[in-house]
Scaffold this active site. Structure first.
Site, PDB file in Angstrom:
ATOM      1  N   CYS A   1      39.597  42.553  44.779  1.00 17.78           N
ATOM      2  CA  CYS A   1      38.753  42.769  43.743  1.00 17.78           C
ATOM      3  C   CYS A   1      38.272  44.550  43.586  1.00 17.78           C
ATOM      4  O   CYS A   1      38.940  45.178  44.679  1.00 17.78           O
ATOM      5  CB  CYS A   1      37.345  42.074  44.184  1.00 17.78           C
ATOM      6  SG  CYS A   1      37.874  40.313  44.260  1.00 17.78           S
TER       7      CYS A   1
ATOM      8  N   GLY B   1      42.068  42.845  39.501  1.00 18.33           N
ATOM      9  CA  GLY B   1      41.653  41.608  39.239  1.00 18.33           C
ATOM     10  C   GLY B   1      41.401  41.445  37.744  1.00 18.33           C
ATOM     11  O   GLY B   1      40.817  41.959  37.119  1.00 18.33           O
TER      12      GLY B   1
END
Length: 470
Positions: free
Chosen positions: A12, A38
């Site tokens: 992320c 992401g």
């Protein structure tokens, strides 16, 4: 490569701003520059000094933060997150930042990484009466903070951080301060910058560049940074362990214009290509790289080998990074949608195809076939990293060896499977030398677990797939 369109899902990305009247707008641009990390969901929490306001959803940054949504996000500070599903899976409730409201105030969390003892801690907390609203491991930290018996939030956070294990970079936002924390092994990239008198924190330096912020320094392992209207201060919440930056940040995850621990990603990848050319000599006519993350290594290989670099593969930039879609059938269709071979470049040629890694092997097989169908007489696949033989428990979506082709196949068997004329991987030593981290430990400051099986932290049984042994 396209991460097996992809067997590798990305980590992320997090971004935060303190002390700027357009904090939400800056965070939007920062998250947009981190979108490669992401695409399943994104969110932002803003404080005006009195209240926290959250906007989040499943989708891309440009889809979630519409002009109407941005009008709701006014304040002097913000944190944001782009994600793919690691621990906890998909779903709106797991999209970060997670916001929690208490009688004494509010708190929002954004997390990059994975906690290897999250399941054990959840069981413990639930036995003590905690009720979890999400299936994300990130929520564990909020419960630990709330249960800590200290009057000051700083001490509550430090106590909570001392109880979690794994790879993590956290941003914690309250009405009146921003806290930044990195795990004791420093396994995630996290940088601090300044824009005028405002502070900016980001997973990658490219996000600082896009808003014109000046890089100040990297957050160090085991460090808790506290930013508020009085300025910035730093404390250690844990003694740093051996530095273990995720090597895949250099190989694939990060953007080539980012710097990690002072090392430019493009330069590191180009050096990997050069090392490959030193380790294997191939008679060929052209070198091509699989867009986008393998281009730098392909250029390095071409320079060192003397074989000309050509654009033998073209990426359709109007298609999303389809490997992040959960369906394998969508991944497979994504290969055809995203890549095409340039017949005028490869027809009648011996081609060196440079890629960054092989996970399941399915994408490599299709690309080799694509090149041969376009008229390549030979396709020699060279990989700018060692074989990935071991699962990652720190935030990359390869949790079992069953997903990894190299775990059960020899290099020769892999070559046969993907249909290449030759297949070569970069050595671990060559990769470390190419990256050039100056750490003096045996792993040169890198986490090499996916290549060597040596994990920098304890791996808890609840983290491991029931049929997996490490």
């Amino acid at each position: 490569m396209l991460a097996e369109i992809r067997g590798l899902n990305e980590e992320c990305g997090i971004f935060g701003v303190w002390g700027h009247p357009e904090a939400a707008q800056l965070t939007y641009y920062g998250l947009h520059s981190l979108q490669h990390r992401g695409q399943e969901g994104t969110g932002m929490v803003v404080t005006d000094g009195e209240n926290l306001k959250t906007v989040k959803g499943e989708g891309l940054v440009s889809e979630i933060f519409t002009s109407e949504a941005m009008e709701q996000l006014s304040g002097k500070a913000a944190i944001g997150h782009v994600r793919y599903a690691t621990a906890g899976g998909s779903g709106y409730e797991n999209v970060q930042p997670l916001q929690f409201n208490f009688q004494t105030g509010s708190l929002a969390l954004a997390h990059n990484g994975n906690l290897v003892n999250a399941t054990a801690l959840k069981h413990q907390l639930e036995a003590q009466g905690s009720i979890f609203q999400t299936s994300s491991d990130t929520e564990v930290l909020a419960h630990l903070i709330r249960r800590a018996g200290f009057p000051q939030l700083k001490d509550q956070v430090k106590n909570a951080l001392s109880m979690i294990k794994g790879a993590y970079a956290f941003l914690i936002l309250t009405e009146n301060e921003l806290m930044v924390a990195l795990d004791p092994n420093g396994m995630r990239p996290l940088s601090i910058g300044m824009l005028g008198g405002s502070y900016v924190v980001a997973s990658e330096t490219c996000a600082l560049d896009i808003i014109g912020a000046e890089f100040v320094r990297d957050v160090t392992a085991g460090e808790l940074v506290i930013i508020n209207d009085e300025g910035i201060r730093s404390e250690l919440y844990a003694l740093p362990s051996n530095q273990a930056m995720c090597t895949m940040e250099y190989v694939y995850f990060s953007r080539p214009d980012s710097n990690i621990l002072g090392i430019n990603v493009h330069t590191a990848r180009k050096n990997m290509g050069k090392k490959l050319a030193q380790e294997v000599q191939i008679e060929a006519d052209v070198v091509t790289g699989v867009p986008d993350s393998s281009i730098s290594a392909a250029i390095g290989y071409a320079e060192a080998s003397g074989i000309p670099y050509e654009m033998g593969l073209i990426k359709n930039k109007y298609v999303g990074r389809t490997f992040i879609q959960p369906s394998q059938s969508l991944r497979e269709q994504g290969v055809k949608m995203k890549l095409s071979a340039v017949r005028g470049v490869v027809e009648g040629k011996r081609v060196v195809m440079v890629d960054d890694s092989i996970v399941r092997g399915t994408t490599s097989r299709r690309i080799v076939r694509m090149l041969k169908q376009a008229g390549a007489t030979e396709v020699h696949v060279v990989i700018s990293s060692p074989p990935i033989k071991n699962p990652c428990f720190y935030g990359i979506d390869t949790s079992t060896k069953e997903e990894l082709m190299a775990a059960s196949h020899s290099v020769e068997e892999m070559r046969e499977e993907i249909g290449a004329d030759t297949l070569t991987f970069l050595s671990v030593e060559g990769m470390l030398e190419a990256i050039g981290n100056q750490s003096t430990d045996e792993n040169c400051g890198q986490c090499l677990a996916c290549f060597t099986g040596k994990y920098p932290t304890e791996i808890y049984p609840s983290t491991i797939h029931p049929y997996e042994k490490v």
